[in-house]
Scaffold this motif. Sequence first.
Motif, PDB file in Angstrom:
ATOM      1  N   CYS A 160      58.061 -90.541  -6.149  1.00 37.45           N
ATOM      2  CA  CYS A 160      58.092 -91.990  -5.970  1.00 37.45           C
ATOM      3  C   CYS A 160      59.221 -92.575  -6.806  1.00 37.45           C
ATOM      4  N   THR A 162      59.630 -95.606  -7.711  1.00 40.02           N
ATOM      5  CA  THR A 162      59.206 -96.676  -8.605  1.00 40.02           C
ATOM      6  C   THR A 162      58.663 -96.131  -9.930  1.00 40.02           C
ATOM      7  N   CYS A 163      57.835 -95.089  -9.841  1.00 37.62           N
ATOM      8  CA  CYS A 163      57.214 -94.559 -11.064  1.00 37.62           C
ATOM      9  C   CYS A 163      57.806 -93.211 -11.469  1.00 37.62           C
ATOM     10  N   CYS A 186      50.801 -97.175 -10.233  1.00 33.71           N
ATOM     11  CA  CYS A 186      51.982 -97.591  -9.483  1.00 33.71           C
ATOM     12  C   CYS A 186      51.530 -98.179  -8.138  1.00 33.71           C
ATOM     13  N   CYS A 189      53.034 -96.191  -4.752  1.00 36.39           N
ATOM     14  CA  CYS A 189      52.466 -94.926  -4.268  1.00 36.39           C
ATOM     15  C   CYS A 189      50.963 -94.849  -4.491  1.00 36.39           C
TER      16      CYS A 189
HETATM   17 ZN   LIG Z   1      54.822 -94.549  -7.692  1.00 36.40          ZN
END
Ligand SMILES: [Zn+2]
Length: 373
Positions: A160, A162-163, A186, A189
């Motif tokens: 992912c 984002t994280c 997150c 996800c």
């Molecule tokens: Zn994530």
Amino acid sequence: MSNKRDYYEILGVSKGADAAEIKKAYRKMALKYHPDKNPGDKAAEDKFKEAAEAYEILSDSDKRSRYDRFGHAGVGSGSGGFGGGMNMDDIFSQFGDVFGGAFGGGGFGGSRSGGGSRTARGTNLRVKMKLTLEEIAEGVTKKIKVNKLVNADGVTYKNCSTCGGSGRVTRVAQTFLGAMQTQSTCHVCQGAGKMIDQRPSDADAQGLKRQEEVIEVQIPAGVEEGMQLSVSGKGNAGPFNGIPGDLIVVIEELAHEELRREGENLHYEAFVNFVDAVLGESIEIPTIGGKAKIKIEPGTQSGKMLRLKGKGLPILQRHGHGDLLVHINVWTPRKVSKEEREILEKLRNSDSFKPNPDGNEKGFFQRVKDMFQ
Ligand SMILES: [Zn+2]
């Protein structure tokens, strides 16, 4: 320091509140503002942490008395509670105490202690299964067709973005208590740490597609209406190649034409010819998957019960069987011919036709009484 809210005020309790009241108030707040219930909501997360901090102090009699005397300064850095900052893992570790284990495994907060991403789990599938008494008596293997989510072919995953694959996002906030590290799931996800890299046209955003599948389910002998059997891993596939849910099979029992079930015992109402009851006779009765002969003794009274040991149903997950209970009902003719009437009229005043119960023929109320002893 001055902008910190009063701990009692945060939890909405009075200064004299007892431990149970404080715990109850915190439970309410924690459930309301839990980050898993408010993904991405910074205000809720702050309230969640504020409540956790208040509870941490007020649930400890030593810290609470220091707070009562000296205010926030009395429980500041060095007191042992918040010296290094209270992070989400600390907060969740309180939950065992506050929620009595209800959060262990699966539920929100349950799988955080490792610190890594958590594998997304598919949902459970529920199906009803109708079974005959014969099938219940023997146990049966059934094939059922389900429409379920499966992993689509050709999907590839990557971490992912984002994280970074951890499944959680971490923020550090400066507070009176020092640096407070906050972590939440997150929201991109949902904690899986993965996202789809290549997605074929038939896959959804979680890499899944619907498909019919035939699943073989083994039903053990002796199951009952309403029982739920769980077939591990046969439910919907987990998002992002996670672990599948379970298939839950709910048992429905089809009524038998002649036999009535009561737990592991079966009941049968046998109607016996009046003459057979007087003179004695063998009669045939149904059993599960067959027939049995039973002997009607001469002079059998209506209401007599015969017990066929072991002719009931198998007892689930134990050895042995229940019994088949045969209830004898003497059939009184509804209509008689002229000739029959003449014969019966001759018998009407016969001594042997006079009712003469001797104690072996218990009345209905006595039998009911016996049943409950
Ligand atoms: Zn994530």
